[in-house]
Design a protein around this motif. Structure first.
Motif, PDB file in Angstrom:
ATOM      1  N   MET A 457       8.700 -26.644 -11.018  1.00  0.00           N
ATOM      2  CA  MET A 457       7.862 -27.313 -12.018  1.00  0.00           C
ATOM      3  C   MET A 457       6.928 -26.292 -12.638  1.00  0.00           C
ATOM      4  O   MET A 457       6.132 -25.662 -11.935  1.00  0.00           O
ATOM      5  N   ALA A 458       7.049 -26.133 -13.938  1.00  0.00           N
ATOM      6  CA  ALA A 458       6.192 -25.183 -14.662  1.00  0.00           C
ATOM      7  C   ALA A 458       6.394 -25.404 -16.153  1.00  0.00           C
ATOM      8  O   ALA A 458       7.178 -26.264 -16.571  1.00  0.00           O
ATOM      9  N   ASN A 475       6.680 -27.601  -0.068  1.00  0.00           N
ATOM     10  CA  ASN A 475       7.242 -28.418  -1.145  1.00  0.00           C
ATOM     11  C   ASN A 475       6.834 -28.012  -2.556  1.00  0.00           C
ATOM     12  O   ASN A 475       7.029 -28.778  -3.493  1.00  0.00           O
ATOM     13  N   ILE A 476       6.330 -26.812  -2.735  1.00  0.00           N
ATOM     14  CA  ILE A 476       6.094 -26.315  -4.097  1.00  0.00           C
ATOM     15  C   ILE A 476       7.300 -25.521  -4.595  1.00  0.00           C
ATOM     16  O   ILE A 476       7.293 -25.030  -5.719  1.00  0.00           O
ATOM     17  N   LEU A 504      14.447 -24.296 -20.164  1.00  0.00           N
ATOM     18  CA  LEU A 504      13.621 -25.492 -19.977  1.00  0.00           C
ATOM     19  C   LEU A 504      14.379 -26.754 -20.369  1.00  0.00           C
ATOM     20  O   LEU A 504      14.167 -27.822 -19.785  1.00  0.00           O
ATOM     21  N   GLY A 505      15.255 -26.648 -21.348  1.00  0.00           N
ATOM     22  CA  GLY A 505      15.994 -27.816 -21.826  1.00  0.00           C
ATOM     23  C   GLY A 505      16.900 -28.427 -20.775  1.00  0.00           C
ATOM     24  O   GLY A 505      17.343 -29.568 -20.920  1.00  0.00           O
ATOM     25  N   GLN A 506      17.188 -27.684 -19.691  1.00  0.00           N
ATOM     26  CA  GLN A 506      18.054 -28.209 -18.638  1.00  0.00           C
ATOM     27  C   GLN A 506      17.279 -29.026 -17.610  1.00  0.00           C
ATOM     28  O   GLN A 506      17.878 -29.645 -16.736  1.00  0.00           O
ATOM     29  N   GLY A 507      15.947 -29.022 -17.726  1.00  0.00           N
ATOM     30  CA  GLY A 507      15.130 -29.811 -16.820  1.00  0.00           C
ATOM     31  C   GLY A 507      14.620 -31.064 -17.483  1.00  0.00           C
ATOM     32  O   GLY A 507      15.087 -31.477 -18.543  1.00  0.00           O
ATOM     33  N   GLY A 513       3.751 -31.085 -21.015  1.00  0.00           N
ATOM     34  CA  GLY A 513       4.516 -29.860 -21.141  1.00  0.00           C
ATOM     35  C   GLY A 513       5.137 -29.328 -19.879  1.00  0.00           C
ATOM     36  O   GLY A 513       5.851 -28.330 -19.914  1.00  0.00           O
ATOM     37  N   LEU A 514       4.899 -29.956 -18.713  1.00  0.00           N
ATOM     38  CA  LEU A 514       5.505 -29.483 -17.476  1.00  0.00           C
ATOM     39  C   LEU A 514       6.977 -29.886 -17.430  1.00  0.00           C
ATOM     40  O   LEU A 514       7.315 -31.040 -17.693  1.00  0.00           O
TER      41      LEU A 514
END
Length: 549
Positions: A457-458, A475-476, A504-507, A513-514
């Protein structure tokens, strides 16, 4: 003077001048005035400008008031109220869809903002009554002004009220619920409203999580207000498709709301100017029996059209699925030589400690045996900083992972551990939900070191790092564990490929914005087959080998 004629909004530089302009444009003509709005009107400066040029812009379809508001109050300041204003092309698509269902005699916007939806609806349906609700008096004044300029005062009403508390009177004909419910995370929702959510959901015999964001509350309120024959279309963040608290929205669409379709906008399309999020447009026809719903993904806002198309997914499959986003996506056929990451590796999120303040520590600050202290990745930035390889444990904190059976410890170690546990109990470490679910509350249960570690997550693509130092992770981060043994060179090649190819588009992108990659989503990433990875590794080694004389 010439600049002011070129841009009649030049003088609107703060909220009082915006209020003054709304009044000059006729905001007082729209019924429903509140005491807060009257206070703002009394305090507003007068005689600032001739508003006729601005009125012309509004009649031409622009929203100069809303644009000025978003400029004066930046995105960060608007976030607590979830104020993200919808671009005109999205509004247009949603209005077109509603028009295909019939002619509404009333339109309700649950978070009216500057009135973009009501104005579009008023132009499309000249006979419809227009009702908007909002909790921000600046917003309601803007909506009033825009409606007044467009001569809609006789068939409009604006209420300064929380939509969940709106007194919506019975109405003859079709009501269309259309808008962009505010996105506010559960941390900012008052306890009383969380109780409202649970109680109201129980009236429909549906479970509800108090972790739900405000948009979920608005879906539920709509189910409460709507009657068979009504319709609705909302645009929200798409996270309800997958998260546990989003189950309430999914249940409502399958039942009370009569869901017809969900259209998901790719985050790379940037549908909102000031919020990076995966948007989802939901369409529903109250009272209809849901045998299937159409799910569609679009690459750009212009592809929304009139919200037609999509794959029909059966009610049974939707009910069984715990997440809907995989049903939205059509998995493309993989190119030759590629497989899904899940065929090579299981992806596991790191262990939840239940109380990081107790179980995560600086190794120099804890007096426990070294064999219960595990250097671990405890912050995502540690992986971003590591680069391609993590080969040094010295800068990492440790996770205290005690054996379930303390009899395994020698006498001296047992004494130190029991002293530590007395302190941990005083800190409540034994009373957390996670601790109570363990076989022994003091045993975190870390997984074995994963050969590849990944952030998930970012606001940037994930980091994929070779874990040469064999650090553990909580769990990070995710750990990639090969299903069958992979040679070190293949693991190196796999991590390199993931680092350089994943976007990012695959998430899944949340409001704010995360972008998040759940374990199963990460397992669907396309990667080269191990034989291809080894071939490339051998070719690279050959290129680096010094030429023999």
């Amino acid at each position: 003077m010439q600049n002011e004629k070129m841009n009649p909004m030049n003088h609107v530089t703060d909220l009082p001048s915006l209020v003054s302009l709304a009044l000059d444009l006729g905001a007082e003509q729209i019924p429903g005035w509140s005491d807060k709005e009257k206070e703002l009107a009394n305090e507003a400066p007068t005689g600032r400008c001739d508003a006729s040029g601005i009125a012309d812009l509004i009649r031409a379809g622009s929203d100069p008031l809303g644009d000025a508001f978003c400029s004066i109050r930046d995105a960060e300041s608007r976030r607590p109220l979830g104020q993200t204003y919808t671009p005109a092309p999205i509004v247009s698509s949603m209005i077109k869809w509603a028009g295909q269902r019939g002619t509404p005699t009333r339109v309700v916007d649950p978070g009216v903002g500057s009135g973009r939806y009501l104005l579009a609806a008023g132009r499309e349906w000249p006979g419809a009554f227009l009702l908007g609700a909002d909790v921000d008096p600046i917003a309601t004044l803007m909506a009033r002004a825009n409606l007044a300029v467009n001569n809609m005062a006789s068939r409009a009403r604006i209420e300064l009220v929380d939509y969940r508390a709106l007194d919506l009177e019975p109405h003859e004909g079709m009501t269309a619920f259309i808008g962009n419910p505010p996105y506010v995370r559960h941390h900012q929702i008052h306890t009383e409203w969380k109780k409202w959510l649970t109680h109201q959901a129980s009236e429909f015999k549906l479970p509800a999580s108090q972790l739900a964001g405000l948009h979920v509350h608005f879906f539920l309120a709509t189910a409460k207000y709507a009657r068979p024959g009504d319709i609705g279309t909302f645009i929200t963040s798409a996270e309800w498709l997958d998260v546990n608290y989003g189950r309430l929205v999914r249940d409502l669409l399958l039942n009370q709301l009569g869901g017809e379709a969900v259209h998901v906008i790719d985050p790379s399309a940037s549908p909102f100017a000031d919020a990076t999020t995966t948007g989802a447009v939901s369409c529903f026809a109250v009272g209809s029996s849901v045998k299937s719903m159409r799910l569609r993904s679009v690459k750009a806002v212009k592809d929304l059209g009139s919200l037609k198309g999509g794959r029909a997914i059966s009610r049974e499959r939707l009910q069984e699925a715990t997440r809907w986003s995989p049903l939205v996506r059509v998995t493309p056929k993989l190119e030759e030589g590629l497989v899904e990451l899940g065929e090579l590796c299981r992806v596991h999120r790191g262990q939840v400690t239940g109380a990081n303040a107790v179980w995560v520590a600086d190794p120099s600050a804890v007096k426990l045996p070294n064999d219960v202290l595990y250097p671990s990745i405890t912050k995502a930035k540690e992986l971003f900083a590591a680069g391609e390889n993590l080969n040094d444990l010295s800068s990492l904190r440790v996770v205290i992972d005690l054996p379930s059976d303390l009899d395994e410890l020698d006498t001296a170690s047992r004494r130190k551990v029991e002293r530590f546990l007395r302190v941990a109990k005083k800190q409540g470490a034994d009373a957390t939900y996670i601790a109570k679910a363990r076989k022994a509350w003091w045993s975190v249960g870390l997984r074995a070191p994963a050969p590849i570690l990944a952030t998930y997550m970012a606001r940037r693509p994930p980091a994929f790092v070779r874990n040469d130092a064999e650090a553990r992770h909580i769990n990070i981060a995710h750990g990639l564990y090969p299903r069958d043994e992979l040679a070190p060179a293949a693991l190196d090649g796999l991590a390199h490929y993931l680092r350089t190819s994943v976007t990012l588009g695959q998430g899944r992108t949340y409001a704010g914005g995360l972008t998040k990659f759940e374990p199963r989503e990460m397992e669907r990433l396309p990667v080269p087959h191990p034989e291809v990875l080894l071939h490339h590794a051998a070719a690279d080694a050959a290129r680096l080998e010094p030429k023999r004389a």
